[in-house]
Design a protein around this motif. Structure first.
Motif, PDB file in Angstrom:
ATOM      1  N   ASP A  52       7.423   0.750  -3.924  1.00  0.00           N
ATOM      2  CA  ASP A  52       8.671   1.308  -3.399  1.00  0.00           C
ATOM      3  C   ASP A  52       9.899   1.025  -4.244  1.00  0.00           C
ATOM      4  N   LEU A  77       0.030  10.015  -4.967  1.00  0.00           N
ATOM      5  CA  LEU A  77       0.502   9.007  -4.023  1.00  0.00           C
ATOM      6  C   LEU A  77      -0.735   8.483  -3.308  1.00  0.00           C
ATOM      7  N   THR A  80       0.643   4.875   1.915  1.00  0.00           N
ATOM      8  CA  THR A  80       1.862   4.219   2.389  1.00  0.00           C
ATOM      9  C   THR A  80       1.473   3.040   3.275  1.00  0.00           C
ATOM     10  N   THR A  81       2.389   2.094   3.365  1.00  0.00           N
ATOM     11  CA  THR A  81       2.161   0.892   4.161  1.00  0.00           C
ATOM     12  C   THR A  81       3.345   0.677   5.085  1.00  0.00           C
ATOM     13  N   GLY A 182       9.156   2.956   9.538  1.00  0.00           N
ATOM     14  CA  GLY A 182       8.870   4.352   9.247  1.00  0.00           C
ATOM     15  C   GLY A 182       9.279   5.266  10.382  1.00  0.00           C
ATOM     16  N   SER A 186       2.569   3.587  12.174  1.00  0.00           N
ATOM     17  CA  SER A 186       1.434   3.458  11.275  1.00  0.00           C
ATOM     18  C   SER A 186       0.139   3.393  12.071  1.00  0.00           C
ATOM     19  N   VAL A 206       8.986   3.433   4.264  1.00  0.00           N
ATOM     20  CA  VAL A 206       7.634   2.889   4.169  1.00  0.00           C
ATOM     21  C   VAL A 206       7.412   2.420   2.742  1.00  0.00           C
ATOM     22  N   SER A 207       6.667   1.343   2.619  1.00  0.00           N
ATOM     23  CA  SER A 207       6.227   0.925   1.306  1.00  0.00           C
ATOM     24  C   SER A 207       5.116   1.883   0.859  1.00  0.00           C
ATOM     25  N   PHE A 208       4.906   1.985  -0.435  1.00  0.00           N
ATOM     26  CA  PHE A 208       3.876   2.901  -0.921  1.00  0.00           C
ATOM     27  C   PHE A 208       3.369   2.441  -2.280  1.00  0.00           C
ATOM     28  N   GLN A 265      12.734  10.506  -2.163  1.00  0.00           N
ATOM     29  CA  GLN A 265      12.973   9.109  -1.841  1.00  0.00           C
ATOM     30  C   GLN A 265      14.075   8.513  -2.710  1.00  0.00           C
TER      31      GLN A 265
END
Length: 281
Positions: A52, A77, A80-81, A182, A186, A206-208, A265
């Motif tokens: 991210d 991609l 996402t987390t 998010g 999730s 979101v982290s990714f 983003q």
């Protein structure tokens, strides 16, 4: 990134039939390593996994030495987390609204919130929350997800915001999840409300992780690497380690979709940094 790379490395090596070497280049939130790939020859020998910070750094580090859209070619991609807001199990709060109410009763910055560093996505989300609610938390930046998770599990902060590094402590009960950042819940944490569910609207963070290559890398090479990665991630063992172990909601997007994701983003976090006057010294 190291964990993701080492999960997929054996399968990639087998699928491509060549050695695949994981090389960690830390520094400046991933910028140094990504810049080195952006300057590499587009010969299919060098790729980069980004996270991210790749989309938040442009807002805070204008002199990174590369431009993602110009110098890097998106491959996919990966996933996402969820980023969670947690509190140590020893703290009294059971919900985030209880934290907000306590913060309203206290002096500004009486309640601390740890992030994984100045200028990170978690730092920017904290700034957003403060801007929307009018509350002020004491920002405690740690040098990465590992130290952040250790501090949260050790009851050294009131709140902590992070991604995968917190998962183990959530599972063990050392920290209690209060919200996720998010726009949608999730799959790993379906019972944890989003900030939007709790009335803090307009935040989608979101982290990714995703893979890119130097711009100009021939299309057939990019396609071959993407297909190999799709095959590896599609195996039950790797899928389980990424989903269950690291908390990823897997995406495996088309390259063009990942490119648009990065563009959107980046624009979002530039706006957030500007509106909330976030800077890193």
């Amino acid at each position: 990134m190291d964990a993701v790379a080492r999960v997929v490395q054996p399968g990639l090596q087998a699928a491509l039939g060549v050695p695949v070497v994981v090389e960690n280049r830390a520094g400046a939130g991933g910028t140094l390593g990504t810049a080195s790939v952006a300057r590499s020859a587009p010969d299919g020998q060098t790729f980069v996994l980004v996270f991210d910070s790749h989309v938040t750094n442009p807002a805070l580090m204008p002199n990174r030495g590369f431009d993602s859209a110009r110098d890097l070619a998106p491959i996919t991609l990966i996933g996402t987390t969820a980023m969670l807001i947690v509190t140590p199990a020893a703290r009294r709060w059971q919900t985030l609204p209880e934290v907000f109410e306590a913060a309203r009763q206290e002096e500004p910055e009486a309640i601390s919130c740890a992030t994984n560093g100045n200028g990170t996505m978690t730092h920017l989300v904290l700034a957003q929350i403060q801007g929307i609610t009018g509350l002020r938390f004491l920002h405690v930046p740690y040098g990465g997800g590992g130290p952040l998770a250790t501090a949260a599990a050790g009851n050294q902060t009131d709140l902590a915001m992070g991604a995968a590094a917190l998962s183990g402590h959530v599972a063990s009960g050392l920290v209690r999840p209060l919200a996720q950042t998010g726009a949608a819940r999730s799959g790993k944490y379906p019972d944890v409300p989003t900030l939007g569910d709790l009335g803090v609207a307009g935040i989608d963070a979101v982290s990714f992780t995703g893979m890119l290559a130097p711009a100009g890398t021939p299309g057939p090479i990019l396609q071959r690497v993407r297909e190999a990665l799709l095959g590896v991630v599609g195996t039950p063992a790797v899928q389980g380690r990424l989903s269950d172990g690291l908390g990823f909601d897997l995406v495996m997007s088309e390259p063009e979709v990942f490119g648009r994701f990065i563009e959107t983003q980046t624009a979002t976090w530039q706006r957030v940094a500007r509106e909330n006057n976030v800077r890193i010294e």
